[in-house]
Design an enzyme around this catalytic site. Structure first.
Site, PDB file in Angstrom:
ATOM      1  N   HIS A  80       0.783  -1.272  -0.228  1.00 26.69           N
ATOM      2  CA  HIS A  80       0.034  -0.020   0.155  1.00 26.69           C
ATOM      3  C   HIS A  80       0.872   1.143  -0.179  1.00 26.69           C
ATOM      4  O   HIS A  80       2.004   1.450   0.519  1.00 26.69           O
ATOM      5  CB  HIS A  80      -0.925   0.038   1.081  1.00 26.69           C
ATOM      6  CG  HIS A  80      -0.332   0.067   2.491  1.00 26.69           C
ATOM      7  ND1 HIS A  80       0.009   1.308   3.009  1.00 26.69           N
ATOM      8  CD2 HIS A  80      -0.089  -1.004   3.444  1.00 26.69           C
ATOM      9  CE1 HIS A  80       0.432   0.943   4.422  1.00 26.69           C
ATOM     10  NE2 HIS A  80       0.513  -0.313   4.505  1.00 26.69           N
ATOM     11  N   ASP A  82      -0.034   4.439   0.898  1.00 25.20           N
ATOM     12  CA  ASP A  82      -0.560   5.463   2.179  1.00 25.20           C
ATOM     13  C   ASP A  82       0.040   5.233   3.545  1.00 25.20           C
ATOM     14  O   ASP A  82       0.720   3.985   3.723  1.00 25.20           O
ATOM     15  CB  ASP A  82      -2.149   5.534   2.319  1.00 25.20           C
ATOM     16  CG  ASP A  82      -2.656   4.197   2.920  1.00 25.20           C
ATOM     17  OD1 ASP A  82      -2.163   3.162   2.166  1.00 25.20           O
ATOM     18  OD2 ASP A  82      -3.328   4.325   3.660  1.00 25.20           O
ATOM     19  N   ASP A 112       6.782   1.019   6.995  1.00 23.02           N
ATOM     20  CA  ASP A 112       5.108   0.364   6.697  1.00 23.02           C
ATOM     21  C   ASP A 112       4.724   1.441   5.603  1.00 23.02           C
ATOM     22  O   ASP A 112       3.836   2.411   6.068  1.00 23.02           O
ATOM     23  CB  ASP A 112       4.065   0.614   7.971  1.00 23.02           C
ATOM     24  CG  ASP A 112       2.852  -0.017   7.824  1.00 23.02           C
ATOM     25  OD1 ASP A 112       2.428  -0.353   7.058  1.00 23.02           O
ATOM     26  OD2 ASP A 112       2.137   0.760   8.763  1.00 23.02           O
ATOM     27  N   GLU A 144      -5.126   1.884   2.883  1.00 26.03           N
ATOM     28  CA  GLU A 144      -5.013   0.749   3.865  1.00 26.03           C
ATOM     29  C   GLU A 144      -5.164   1.137   5.353  1.00 26.03           C
ATOM     30  O   GLU A 144      -5.740   0.421   6.084  1.00 26.03           O
ATOM     31  CB  GLU A 144      -3.629   0.041   3.398  1.00 26.03           C
ATOM     32  CG  GLU A 144      -3.300  -1.116   4.277  1.00 26.03           C
ATOM     33  CD  GLU A 144      -2.882  -1.307   5.480  1.00 26.03           C
ATOM     34  OE1 GLU A 144      -2.827  -2.077   6.405  1.00 26.03           O
ATOM     35  OE2 GLU A 144      -2.521   0.071   5.991  1.00 26.03           O
ATOM     36  N   GLU A 145      -4.560   2.389   5.717  1.00 30.54           N
ATOM     37  CA  GLU A 145      -4.301   2.739   6.797  1.00 30.54           C
ATOM     38  C   GLU A 145      -5.962   3.272   7.371  1.00 30.54           C
ATOM     39  O   GLU A 145      -6.098   3.486   8.481  1.00 30.54           O
ATOM     40  CB  GLU A 145      -3.456   4.176   7.003  1.00 30.54           C
ATOM     41  CG  GLU A 145      -1.977   3.339   6.829  1.00 30.54           C
ATOM     42  CD  GLU A 145      -1.381   2.651   7.713  1.00 30.54           C
ATOM     43  OE1 GLU A 145      -2.260   2.060   8.710  1.00 30.54           O
ATOM     44  OE2 GLU A 145      -0.184   2.109   7.684  1.00 30.54           O
ATOM     45  N   GLU A 172       4.114  -6.227   4.221  1.00 32.39           N
ATOM     46  CA  GLU A 172       4.128  -5.674   5.149  1.00 32.39           C
ATOM     47  C   GLU A 172       5.362  -6.040   6.223  1.00 32.39           C
ATOM     48  O   GLU A 172       5.961  -6.966   6.093  1.00 32.39           O
ATOM     49  CB  GLU A 172       2.829  -5.985   6.352  1.00 32.39           C
ATOM     50  CG  GLU A 172       1.540  -5.488   5.617  1.00 32.39           C
ATOM     51  CD  GLU A 172       1.237  -4.002   5.779  1.00 32.39           C
ATOM     52  OE1 GLU A 172       2.194  -3.425   6.795  1.00 32.39           O
ATOM     53  OE2 GLU A 172       0.200  -3.637   5.484  1.00 32.39           O
ATOM     54  N   HIS A 367       4.090   3.787  12.332  1.00 33.18           N
ATOM     55  CA  HIS A 367       3.409   4.823  13.328  1.00 33.18           C
ATOM     56  C   HIS A 367       4.088   5.421  14.207  1.00 33.18           C
ATOM     57  O   HIS A 367       3.414   6.332  14.854  1.00 33.18           O
ATOM     58  CB  HIS A 367       1.963   4.193  13.552  1.00 33.18           C
ATOM     59  CG  HIS A 367       1.152   3.380  12.749  1.00 33.18           C
ATOM     60  ND1 HIS A 367       0.028   2.947  12.816  1.00 33.18           N
ATOM     61  CD2 HIS A 367       1.554   3.151  11.425  1.00 33.18           C
ATOM     62  CE1 HIS A 367      -0.418   2.354  11.778  1.00 33.18           C
ATOM     63  NE2 HIS A 367       0.262   2.261  10.797  1.00 33.18           N
TER      64      HIS A 367
END
Length: 403
Positions: A80, A82, A112, A144-145, A172, A367
Site C-alpha cells: 500500500h 498510504d 510501513d 489501507e490505513e 508488510e 506509526h
C-alpha cells in the site's frame, strides 16, 4: 543522498525509497495521487502492463502491473502507498525526507510499507527486458490505513486486468519472516439519540450518554463471553476475539442532559470463527437496549443507530510443505505464524490465492516518530525478490499441495 547500498540493486531500492518517502501520502490528505503517478511512471518504463484504478473517493488511485506472460499465474507482490500522519510526533529529522544513517533509513513509511514497495519497483526494473516463463505481478493500493478501503475497491478489477496469481506476497514489515495469519476487524459508529433537558430532571429524561455507556457494557459482556467460549488460538498476544470502545463523545454542558452521543468501537475476530455470529449478537443486544429505552421513557423519538464504518477479513493461510519450502529457498527468514496487526492479505486470500505476509522492517517501528527500516532488511528483501524473478524465468513456483 548520503548512504547507498552495497550493490546496484540496493542503490536502486534506496533511490526509489527516497522518492516514495518524499511523497507525503498521508491517508487523511485530500489528494495523494502523486505517489501513484511516480510508481506508474517507473513501472511503465520497465515495459510493465499497468492498470490504474481511480477511487470513488477523490484524490486516490491504485495500480495493477504485470511483466511476462499475460493472464493468470505467477507471483503477485502487494503493497500500500498510504501512510499515517506525523502530527504531534517529535521527529529528529524531516519525516518526508529519507535519512539513511547508522545502518537505517529513516522516514515516514520506511517500514510501513514503502521499503517493500521500493524493493518491488527495483525488482521490476531488474526484470525489464528479460524473458519470464511466469508473470511477475504487483498491486499497489491506497487507504489501507483507513481500514483497507482501497484494496476492497480494487479487487474486482484484479482478475480482468492482470489475472490471479499462483501466490501472493504481502510485504508488510515482518523482519522477512513468513506470517500466515491475523485477525479480521470490523469498526462501528454507534449514534445514540436521547432527549435534552435540565439536569435537575435527569432521571426523567433519556440521556444519550447513559445509552452509550450501556453499549460499552454490552461490549464488555460479549468480550467476557468470547474469552471463555472461544477456543484459544496460539500465536496471538490475545488468543481470542476482542471488542474495544475507542472514542466516546457527547454532551454540551454539565447541567444539561445530553441529547446525542457517539461511540466508536471495533471487533477483532479470529479468522476461523468469522464475523457474522459475533456481529449479529452485538447488533441484537444494542437493538434490544434501544427498545428498552423507548419503552422506559415512552418516547419513540429516541434510539440507537449502528453503522459499520470499515471491515477487513482475517487471514489463515495453511502453509503447505511445498509453499513453505519455496519461500524459504527464496530467502524468507523462517516462519513467524500469526500476528496481531491487520493487513490487506485477507481480502486477497478470499480470491482463492495462497497468501503470505513477508517484508522488510519491524512492525514496532510503524506509526512511530523516527520510523525506520534497517538497510540490511532492505538488502535481504531485494535479494529475495531477485531469486523470485529467477524462479519466474524458469516457470514459477511449484506449489503442488498449497491451499
Amino acid at each position: 543522498m548520503t548512504g547507498t547500498g552495497s550493490t546496484p540493486s540496493d542503490a536502486a531500492v534506496l533511490r526509489h525509497l527516497e522518492a516514495l518517502v518524499a511523497q507525503p501520502s498521508v491517508f487523511t490528505a485530500s489528494d495523494y495521487t502523486a505517489i501513484t503517478d511516480y510508481c506508474e511512471t517507473v513501472l511503465r518504463q520497465t515495459g510493465a502492463r499497468c492498470h490504474r484504478i481511480a477511487s470513488a473517493r477523490p484524490g486516490r488511485a491504485g495500480l495493477f502491473a504485470s511483466l511476462g506472460p499475460e493472464g493468470p499465474g505467477g507471483v503477485l507482490l502487494s503493497g500500500h502507498l498510504d501512510v499515517v500522519p506525523v502530527d504531534g510526533e517529535l521527529w529528529t529529522s524531516d519525516p518526508f525526507t529519507l535519512s539513511p544513517r547508522d545502518g537505517r533509513a529513516y522516514g515516514r513509511g520506511a517500514a510501513d510499507m514503502k521499503g517493500f514497495v521500493a524493493c518491488a519497483l527495483a525488482a521490476f526494473e531488474a526484470t525489464a527486458g528479460n524473458t519470464l516463463a511466469a508473470p511477475l505481478k504487483l498491486v499497489l493500493s491506497f487507504d489501507e490505513e483507513a481500514g483497507c478501503l482501497g484494496i476492497a475497491e480494487m479487487l474486482p478489477h484484479l482478475n480482468p486486468s492482470i489475472g490471479l496469481a499462483d501466490l501472493c506476497i504481502v510485504g508488510e514489515p515482518t523482519e522477512m519472516r513468513l506470517v500466515t495469519g491475523h485477525k479480521g476487524k470490523a469498526s462501528y459508529r454507534v449514534e445514540c439519540y436521547g432527549g435534552s433537558g435540565h439536569s435537575a430532571l435527569a432521571p426523567t429524561l433519556p440521556s444519550a450518554l447513559h445509552m452509550a455507556a450501556d453499549v460499552i457494557g454490552i461490549l464488555r459482556r460479549i468480550q467476557a463471553e468470547l474469552a471463555s467460549a472461544e477456543r484459544p488460538s496460539p500465536g496471538y498476544a490475545v488468543p481470542h476475539s476482542t471488542l474495544h470502545a475507542g472514542v466516546l463523545s457527547g454532551g454540551v454542558a454539565l447541567n444539561m442532559v445530553p441529547e446525542r452521543a457517539t461511540l466508536e468501537c471495533e471487533l477483532r475476530y479470529l479468522p476461523q470463527n468469522g464475523l457474522d455470529e459475533t456481529e449479529r449478537c452485538l447488533l441484537d443486544e444494542i437493538a434490544a437496549l434501544a427498545d428498552r429505552n423507548r419503552a422506559d421513557f415512552s418516547r419513540e423519538d429516541i434510539g440507537i443507530e449502528v453503522t459499520r464504518t470499515s471491515h477487513y477479513p482475517g487471514l489463515g493461510t495453511g502453509l503447505s510443505v511445498a509453499l513453505q519450502d519455496y519461500l524459504l529457498r527464496l530467502g524468507a527468514d523462517g516462519v513467524a505464524g500469526p500476528v496481531d496487526f491487520g493487513t490487506e492479505a485477507g481480502y486477497l486470500a478470499e480470491l482463492g490465492m495462497p497468501v503470505v505476509i513477508c517484508g522488510p522492517g519491524r512492525i514496532a517501528q510503524a506509526h512511530q516518530p523516527d520510523e525506520f527500516v534497517a538497510l540490511d532488511q532492505l538488502s535481504q528483501c531485494s535479494a529475495m525478490l531477485d531469486r523470485l524473478v529467477d524462479s519466474l524465468a524458469t516457470g514459477g513456483p511449484d506449489l503442488c499441495g498449497a491451499p
